[in-house]
Scaffold this active site. Sequence first.
Site, PDB file in Angstrom:
ATOM      1  N   ASP A  14       0.863  -1.186   0.000  1.00 18.21           N
ATOM      2  CA  ASP A  14       0.000   0.000   0.000  1.00 18.21           C
ATOM      3  C   ASP A  14       0.892   1.226   0.000  1.00 18.21           C
ATOM      4  O   ASP A  14       2.100   1.137   0.261  1.00 18.21           O
ATOM      5  CB  ASP A  14      -0.903  -0.018   1.243  1.00 18.21           C
ATOM      6  CG  ASP A  14      -1.812   1.214   1.344  1.00 18.21           C
ATOM      7  OD1 ASP A  14      -2.273   1.692   0.284  1.00 18.21           O
ATOM      8  OD2 ASP A  14      -2.038   1.710   2.455  1.00 18.21           O
ATOM      9  N   SER A  15       0.288   2.371  -0.256  1.00 16.59           N
ATOM     10  CA  SER A  15       1.023   3.627  -0.178  1.00 16.59           C
ATOM     11  C   SER A  15       1.538   3.879   1.236  1.00 16.59           C
ATOM     12  O   SER A  15       2.457   4.676   1.422  1.00 16.59           O
ATOM     13  CB  SER A  15       0.122   4.790  -0.597  1.00 16.59           C
ATOM     14  OG  SER A  15      -0.972   4.913   0.296  1.00 16.59           O
ATOM     15  N   CYS A  77      -4.376  -0.889  -2.123  1.00 13.71           N
ATOM     16  CA  CYS A  77      -4.427   0.564  -2.261  1.00 13.71           C
ATOM     17  C   CYS A  77      -5.339   0.900  -3.425  1.00 13.71           C
ATOM     18  O   CYS A  77      -5.059   0.506  -4.564  1.00 13.71           O
ATOM     19  CB  CYS A  77      -3.019   1.110  -2.497  1.00 13.71           C
ATOM     20  SG  CYS A  77      -2.950   2.898  -2.793  1.00 13.71           S
ATOM     21  N   GLU A 155      -1.840   7.690   9.083  1.00 18.26           N
ATOM     22  CA  GLU A 155      -0.397   7.457   9.072  1.00 18.26           C
ATOM     23  C   GLU A 155       0.251   7.909  10.384  1.00 18.26           C
ATOM     24  O   GLU A 155       1.305   7.406  10.768  1.00 18.26           O
ATOM     25  CB  GLU A 155       0.254   8.195   7.897  1.00 18.26           C
ATOM     26  CG  GLU A 155      -0.059   7.608   6.533  1.00 18.26           C
ATOM     27  CD  GLU A 155       0.699   6.317   6.253  1.00 18.26           C
ATOM     28  OE1 GLU A 155       1.883   6.230   6.617  1.00 18.26           O
ATOM     29  OE2 GLU A 155       0.099   5.389   5.671  1.00 18.26           O
ATOM     30  N   CYS A 187     -10.848   3.824   0.564  1.00 19.89           N
ATOM     31  CA  CYS A 187      -9.401   3.895   0.790  1.00 19.89           C
ATOM     32  C   CYS A 187      -9.090   2.945   1.922  1.00 19.89           C
ATOM     33  O   CYS A 187      -9.825   2.899   2.925  1.00 19.89           O
ATOM     34  CB  CYS A 187      -8.985   5.324   1.144  1.00 19.89           C
ATOM     35  SG  CYS A 187      -7.259   5.489   1.678  1.00 19.89           S
ATOM     36  N   HIS A 189      -6.990   3.045   4.189  1.00 21.99           N
ATOM     37  CA  HIS A 189      -6.715   3.690   5.471  1.00 21.99           C
ATOM     38  C   HIS A 189      -7.990   3.886   6.286  1.00 21.99           C
ATOM     39  O   HIS A 189      -7.944   3.901   7.520  1.00 21.99           O
ATOM     40  CB  HIS A 189      -6.051   5.057   5.254  1.00 21.99           C
ATOM     41  CG  HIS A 189      -4.613   5.011   4.865  1.00 21.99           C
ATOM     42  ND1 HIS A 189      -4.191   4.632   3.606  1.00 21.99           N
ATOM     43  CD2 HIS A 189      -3.475   5.296   5.570  1.00 21.99           C
ATOM     44  CE1 HIS A 189      -2.867   4.704   3.547  1.00 21.99           C
ATOM     45  NE2 HIS A 189      -2.417   5.101   4.727  1.00 21.99           N
TER      46      HIS A 189
END
Length: 280
Positions: A14-15, A77, A155, A187, A189
Amino acid sequence: MTALRTEAPIGVFDSGVGGLSVLRAIRAELPMEDLLYVADSGYAPYGDRDAEFIADRATTITERLLDAGVKAIVVACNTATVVAIEKLRAWCPVPVVAMEPAIKPAAQTTQSGVIGVLATSRTLASPSVARLCAAYGKDIEILLQPCPGLVEQVEKVQLHSDTTRELLLGYLSPLLLAGADTIVLGCTHYPFLAELIRDIVGPDLTIIDPATAVAKELVRRLQGHLRPVPSARTAEVRFFSSTAVEEASQIISALWGSPVLVQALARSAKGKQIGSAALG
């Protein structure tokens, strides 16, 4: 297609750390499988990057996972998927399983006829999302809500902060006012914010996280190439990050729910992040 080795690990990237929500679902579906997870947090969020950069990162990480001998790759992602998945699948010799916003199941679930999709701006502006809206939005209203700032909050493991709540209130309020009864987490996240989202929207609204569906698709794609459930063996999960490993270890441990050791990705002479020998 390369012959797949049953004992080979599965690669997931993933990013950043959001793909841990997908890794968690894969672990639940396939507890016997070894997993390699790459968090490209040094370049997160991908949603603010241009398409060429995202495709280059996806290609580089995929190559490193292949060097590590994986038997499948999960692009955990949405942004990397909409930008790079067709190119990756054109040359990658192992199965590649990817994400897309769960607009179809949301369209099948809604009772009010209004659904909201939370995602990055790049994901929402993609041809993939336009295709999904055209295919499943004929009889319903699909509200696309870009959510700048949310990836950065995850993050930093700011899952319940005032700033995160304020951001979510700003993104969710228009959807609720429009009558949305179903919210798509577009997403990887965002599942880490599901508890706060639930607190804002109340108990009756449906929240759709596609992670389990992705894990089940991975199982389907690997039929015949999965490890038998062992009696004593403990499967291994290894973590890699393109940001400082001490900080990454703290963040990933907090989100994973147990202490983990994160290994670094080395830098090439050109300054690009590439897989270190630990991933090779």
